[in-house]
Design a protein around this motif. Sequence first.
Motif, PDB file in Angstrom:
ATOM      1  N   SER A 138      -0.229   1.735  -0.344  1.00 15.98           N
ATOM      2  CA  SER A 138      -1.596   1.183  -0.220  1.00 15.98           C
ATOM      3  C   SER A 138      -2.553   2.439  -0.908  1.00 15.98           C
ATOM      4  N   LEU A 139      -2.418   3.610  -0.122  1.00 17.23           N
ATOM      5  CA  LEU A 139      -3.337   4.714  -0.631  1.00 17.23           C
ATOM      6  C   LEU A 139      -2.853   5.286  -2.071  1.00 17.23           C
ATOM      7  N   THR A 140      -1.592   5.230  -2.565  1.00 15.10           N
ATOM      8  CA  THR A 140      -1.444   5.516  -3.630  1.00 15.10           C
ATOM      9  C   THR A 140      -1.575   4.539  -4.823  1.00 15.10           C
ATOM     10  N   ALA A 141      -1.785   3.311  -4.467  1.00 11.92           N
ATOM     11  CA  ALA A 141      -2.197   2.264  -5.296  1.00 11.92           C
ATOM     12  C   ALA A 141      -3.698   2.342  -5.548  1.00 11.92           C
ATOM     13  N   VAL A 142      -4.572   2.825  -4.406  1.00 11.49           N
ATOM     14  CA  VAL A 142      -5.817   2.895  -4.622  1.00 11.49           C
ATOM     15  C   VAL A 142      -5.987   4.143  -5.598  1.00 11.49           C
ATOM     16  N   GLN A 143      -5.511   5.059  -5.374  1.00 10.52           N
ATOM     17  CA  GLN A 143      -5.579   6.454  -6.560  1.00 10.52           C
ATOM     18  C   GLN A 143      -5.374   5.804  -7.817  1.00 10.52           C
ATOM     19  N   ALA A 144      -4.595   5.019  -7.973  1.00  6.87           N
ATOM     20  CA  ALA A 144      -4.002   4.530  -9.314  1.00  6.87           C
ATOM     21  C   ALA A 144      -4.953   3.687  -9.844  1.00  6.87           C
ATOM     22  N   GLY A 145      -5.629   2.993  -9.052  1.00  6.23           N
ATOM     23  CA  GLY A 145      -6.802   2.149  -9.711  1.00  6.23           C
ATOM     24  C   GLY A 145      -6.890   0.713  -8.947  1.00  6.23           C
ATOM     25  N   ALA A 146      -6.022   0.421  -7.858  1.00  3.11           N
ATOM     26  CA  ALA A 146      -6.388  -0.744  -7.170  1.00  3.11           C
ATOM     27  C   ALA A 146      -7.651  -0.741  -6.540  1.00  3.11           C
ATOM     28  N   ARG A 147      -8.525  -1.850  -6.500  1.00  2.00           N
ATOM     29  CA  ARG A 147      -9.645  -1.816  -5.657  1.00  2.00           C
ATOM     30  C   ARG A 147      -9.788  -2.722  -4.582  1.00  2.00           C
ATOM     31  N   GLN A 148      -8.526  -3.595  -4.335  1.00  2.00           N
ATOM     32  CA  GLN A 148      -8.454  -4.189  -2.871  1.00  2.00           C
ATOM     33  C   GLN A 148      -7.347  -4.251  -2.507  1.00  2.00           C
ATOM     34  N   VAL A 149      -7.270  -3.994  -1.299  1.00  2.00           N
ATOM     35  CA  VAL A 149      -5.985  -3.674  -0.383  1.00  2.00           C
ATOM     36  C   VAL A 149      -5.896  -4.520   0.906  1.00  2.00           C
ATOM     37  N   GLU A 150      -4.833  -5.434   0.870  1.00  2.00           N
ATOM     38  CA  GLU A 150      -4.614  -6.580   1.910  1.00  2.00           C
ATOM     39  C   GLU A 150      -4.036  -5.826   3.172  1.00  2.00           C
ATOM     40  N   VAL A 151      -4.802  -5.732   4.176  1.00  2.00           N
ATOM     41  CA  VAL A 151      -4.224  -5.046   5.392  1.00  2.00           C
ATOM     42  C   VAL A 151      -4.555  -6.010   6.638  1.00  2.00           C
ATOM     43  N   SER A 152      -4.068  -5.321   7.626  1.00  2.00           N
ATOM     44  CA  SER A 152      -4.060  -6.121   9.060  1.00  2.00           C
ATOM     45  C   SER A 152      -4.614  -5.082  10.312  1.00  2.00           C
ATOM     46  N   MET A 153      -5.329  -5.645  11.327  1.00  3.69           N
ATOM     47  CA  MET A 153      -5.733  -4.562  12.350  1.00  3.69           C
ATOM     48  C   MET A 153      -4.350  -4.398  13.036  1.00  3.69           C
ATOM     49  N   ASN A 154      -4.228  -3.031  13.312  1.00  6.24           N
ATOM     50  CA  ASN A 154      -3.237  -2.463  14.047  1.00  6.24           C
ATOM     51  C   ASN A 154      -1.604  -2.811  13.447  1.00  6.24           C
ATOM     52  N   GLY A 155      -2.055  -3.069  12.221  1.00  8.11           N
ATOM     53  CA  GLY A 155      -0.634  -3.193  11.244  1.00  8.11           C
ATOM     54  C   GLY A 155       0.313  -4.374  11.538  1.00  8.11           C
ATOM     55  N   ILE A 156      -0.204  -5.414  12.239  1.00  2.33           N
ATOM     56  CA  ILE A 156       0.487  -6.598  12.588  1.00  2.33           C
ATOM     57  C   ILE A 156       0.753  -7.211  11.477  1.00  2.33           C
ATOM     58  N   GLY A 157       1.808  -7.934  11.428  1.00  3.33           N
ATOM     59  CA  GLY A 157       2.472  -8.739  10.534  1.00  3.33           C
ATOM     60  C   GLY A 157       3.843  -9.149  10.743  1.00  3.33           C
ATOM     61  N   GLU A 158       4.585  -9.697   9.793  1.00  2.00           N
ATOM     62  CA  GLU A 158       6.076 -10.187  10.148  1.00  2.00           C
ATOM     63  C   GLU A 158       6.899  -8.937   9.830  1.00  2.00           C
ATOM     64  N   ARG A 159       7.972  -8.911  10.437  1.00  2.00           N
ATOM     65  CA  ARG A 159       8.857  -8.151  10.375  1.00  2.00           C
ATOM     66  C   ARG A 159       8.455  -6.797  11.061  1.00  2.00           C
ATOM     67  N   ALA A 160       8.206  -5.720  10.184  1.00  2.00           N
ATOM     68  CA  ALA A 160       7.948  -4.497  10.556  1.00  2.00           C
ATOM     69  C   ALA A 160       6.245  -4.337  10.536  1.00  2.00           C
ATOM     70  N   GLY A 161       5.526  -5.419  10.070  1.00  2.00           N
ATOM     71  CA  GLY A 161       4.137  -5.407   9.928  1.00  2.00           C
ATOM     72  C   GLY A 161       3.637  -5.068   8.764  1.00  2.00           C
ATOM     73  N   ASN A 162       2.274  -5.122   8.464  1.00  2.00           N
ATOM     74  CA  ASN A 162       1.697  -4.875   7.204  1.00  2.00           C
ATOM     75  C   ASN A 162       0.916  -3.582   7.109  1.00  2.00           C
ATOM     76  N   ALA A 163       0.307  -3.168   5.949  1.00  2.00           N
ATOM     77  CA  ALA A 163      -0.595  -1.951   6.105  1.00  2.00           C
ATOM     78  C   ALA A 163      -1.746  -1.953   7.057  1.00  2.00           C
ATOM     79  N   SER A 164      -1.692  -0.967   7.938  1.00  2.00           N
ATOM     80  CA  SER A 164      -2.574  -0.709   9.070  1.00  2.00           C
ATOM     81  C   SER A 164      -4.131  -0.661   8.357  1.00  2.00           C
ATOM     82  N   LEU A 165      -5.080  -1.591   8.630  1.00  2.00           N
ATOM     83  CA  LEU A 165      -6.587  -1.445   8.511  1.00  2.00           C
ATOM     84  C   LEU A 165      -6.996  -0.181   8.599  1.00  2.00           C
ATOM     85  N   GLU A 166      -6.672   0.318   9.933  1.00  2.00           N
ATOM     86  CA  GLU A 166      -7.514   1.352  10.503  1.00  2.00           C
ATOM     87  C   GLU A 166      -7.173   2.666   9.882  1.00  2.00           C
ATOM     88  N   GLU A 167      -5.692   2.790   9.339  1.00  2.00           N
ATOM     89  CA  GLU A 167      -5.253   4.029   8.854  1.00  2.00           C
ATOM     90  C   GLU A 167      -5.526   4.198   7.382  1.00  2.00           C
TER      91      GLU A 167
END
Length: 226
Positions: A138-167
């Motif tokens: 996520s952070l690499t994508a932001v540095q490359a130019g992405a301006r929206q990141v889909e995240v979840s609190m505590n990184g919850i999500g299916e399987r191993a989860g998603n990118a953590s909002l807090e991090e």
Amino acid sequence: MKLFNTKQIAELDKFTIENEPIDDIDLMERAAMQITGWLVKRFSTEQKMMFFAGSGNNGGDALAIARQMAELDYLCEVVEAAIAAGATTINIPDTVGFTVPSEFNKIITSLYDKVPNINDAIISVHFHNDLGLAVANSLTAVQAGARQVEVSMNGIGERAGNASLEEVAMTIDVRKDIFNLQTGIVTKEIYKSSKLLITITGIPVQPNKAIVGKNAFSHEAGIHQD
């Protein structure tokens, strides 16, 4: 989670952490038709039939075509077509959690280098954490130019989860020297939000979880050594 530079922040009336639903059916249909047009021009009838059927006498050929369709040049063509058809947000996901940061940096930079109308849309990204790389990607994508990141609190999500909002949010917040962006997130509410989510879901976070884990800011006195 959308990201803005200082100038853009001044122009915003409010900030929302959400995906704006596509409710314009006509827009969706026009985008689908234009993207289909790119497919028609790129592949022969036999190739398209083999790909969409996913079978045939030679399954390897279908797989090869699928790989070809996933090439960066094709992705750039699809993104260009979608934006030309009216799309204002383009999501580039890694839903299987397989990509590493260097790969995703190439994807986003290629879009900005090769898609002539790329600045007419927001590039959004979405990661799963199967290899523990969702936040890094996520952070690499932001540095490359992405301006929206889909995240979840505590990184919850299916399987191993998603990118953590807090991090993601706290990294961008405390490393302004690197990112020079703002998220609009009220960071002082992160910990309370994490605790509320734990209460609602019954899913705890590990004690050493970054940002919201109970050990995140604890320190044991002693001599630090390698």
